[in-house]
Design a protein around this motif. Structure first.
Motif, mmCIF file in Angstrom:
data_model
loop_
_atom_site.group_PDB
_atom_site.id
_atom_site.type_symbol
_atom_site.label_atom_id
_atom_site.label_comp_id
_atom_site.label_asym_id
_atom_site.label_seq_id
_atom_site.Cartn_x
_atom_site.Cartn_y
_atom_site.Cartn_z
ATOM 1 N N HIS A 162 -5.541 82.645 138.747
ATOM 2 C CA HIS A 162 -6.733 83.579 138.456
ATOM 3 C C HIS A 162 -7.889 82.821 138.876
ATOM 4 O O HIS A 162 -8.350 83.232 140.245
ATOM 5 N N TYR A 163 -8.310 81.847 138.393
ATOM 6 C CA TYR A 163 -9.581 80.853 139.025
ATOM 7 C C TYR A 163 -9.292 79.394 139.312
ATOM 8 O O TYR A 163 -10.275 78.805 138.930
ATOM 9 N N ALA A 214 -2.883 71.911 133.039
ATOM 10 C CA ALA A 214 -2.459 70.640 132.204
ATOM 11 C C ALA A 214 -3.185 70.827 130.648
ATOM 12 O O ALA A 214 -2.741 70.001 129.975
ATOM 13 N N GLU A 215 -4.336 71.351 131.020
ATOM 14 C CA GLU A 215 -4.901 71.609 129.553
ATOM 15 C C GLU A 215 -4.843 72.833 128.708
ATOM 16 O O GLU A 215 -5.215 73.211 127.892
ATOM 17 N N GLY A 216 -3.772 73.517 129.492
ATOM 18 C CA GLY A 216 -3.345 74.632 128.727
ATOM 19 C C GLY A 216 -2.569 74.498 127.617
ATOM 20 O O GLY A 216 -2.030 73.364 127.075
ATOM 21 N N LEU A 217 -2.110 75.672 126.727
ATOM 22 C CA LEU A 217 -1.335 75.843 125.751
ATOM 23 C C LEU A 217 0.015 76.296 126.027
ATOM 24 O O LEU A 217 0.253 77.121 126.654
ATOM 25 N N CYS A 276 -3.463 79.480 130.290
ATOM 26 C CA CYS A 276 -4.510 78.856 131.084
ATOM 27 C C CYS A 276 -5.721 78.583 130.017
ATOM 28 O O CYS A 276 -5.914 79.569 129.133
ATOM 29 N N PRO A 277 -6.072 77.400 129.790
ATOM 30 C CA PRO A 277 -7.583 77.251 128.936
ATOM 31 C C PRO A 277 -8.612 78.166 129.173
ATOM 32 O O PRO A 277 -9.570 78.170 128.545
ATOM 33 N N TRP A 278 -8.859 78.393 130.523
ATOM 34 C CA TRP A 278 -9.920 78.957 130.910
ATOM 35 C C TRP A 278 -10.121 80.697 130.318
ATOM 36 O O TRP A 278 -11.056 81.148 129.740
#
Length: 154
Positions: A54-55, A60-63, A71-73
């Motif tokens: 997506h962006y 790696a910081e995701g759940l 994605c964390p964003w």
């Protein structure tokens, strides 16, 4: 210089890593010049693109939830086995890499072939759908309607 790319992140996965080095749920590494994320889900280990389609968010910081990663964003969700987006706003799949085990080492050397996308079947599937507005119009088209979507801007 502004146009220089950063060196690849983490260990070179073509050389392999020991299972003892992969202690968490995710490990960011690289294959050639591409960042690759190792993900542990139960007893399985998957390797996928390290950045959201997506962006370009850092997965790696995701759940990790079951066999998916978020994605964390913007909370796009991807299937770890296929790389397919399971939740908008991502519309494009991630590359999935082949994971090889040799003794106590894990190797990632090549991309897996993208599976063919398939619809849910012909039962009660509309010929066309109309989406008013924008955003994730492509997701239902790929999932159920054989490519026939009419998007209307307001």
């Amino acid at each position: 210089m502004a146009d220089e790319q950063a060196p690849p992140a983490g260990p070179d996965l073509t050389l392999g890593i020991s299972l003892s080095e992969f202690t968490g749920e995710t490990l960011l590494g690289h294959v050639g010049g591409e960042d690759v994320l190792l993900v542990r889900s139960g007893s399985d280990i998957f390797a996928i693109d390290a950045h959201c389609s997506h962006y370009h968010g850092p997965l790696a910081e995701g759940l990790v939830v079951d066999e998916s990663i978020r994605c964390p964003w913007h909370h796009a969700c991807f299937d770890l086995r296929t790389g397919e987006p399971a939740r908008a706003p991502a519309l494009n799949p991630l590359t999935v890499w082949q994971v090889q085990h040799a003794g106590e080492r894990i190797f990632v050397r090549q991309k897996r072939a993208q599976p063919k996308r398939h619809g849910k079947g012909a039962v009660d599937v509309p010929d066309k759908i109309v989406i008013v507005g924008g955003g994730a119009a492509d997701l239902p088209r790929r999932r159920c309607c054989g490519g026939r979507t009419i998007a209307e801007a307001s």
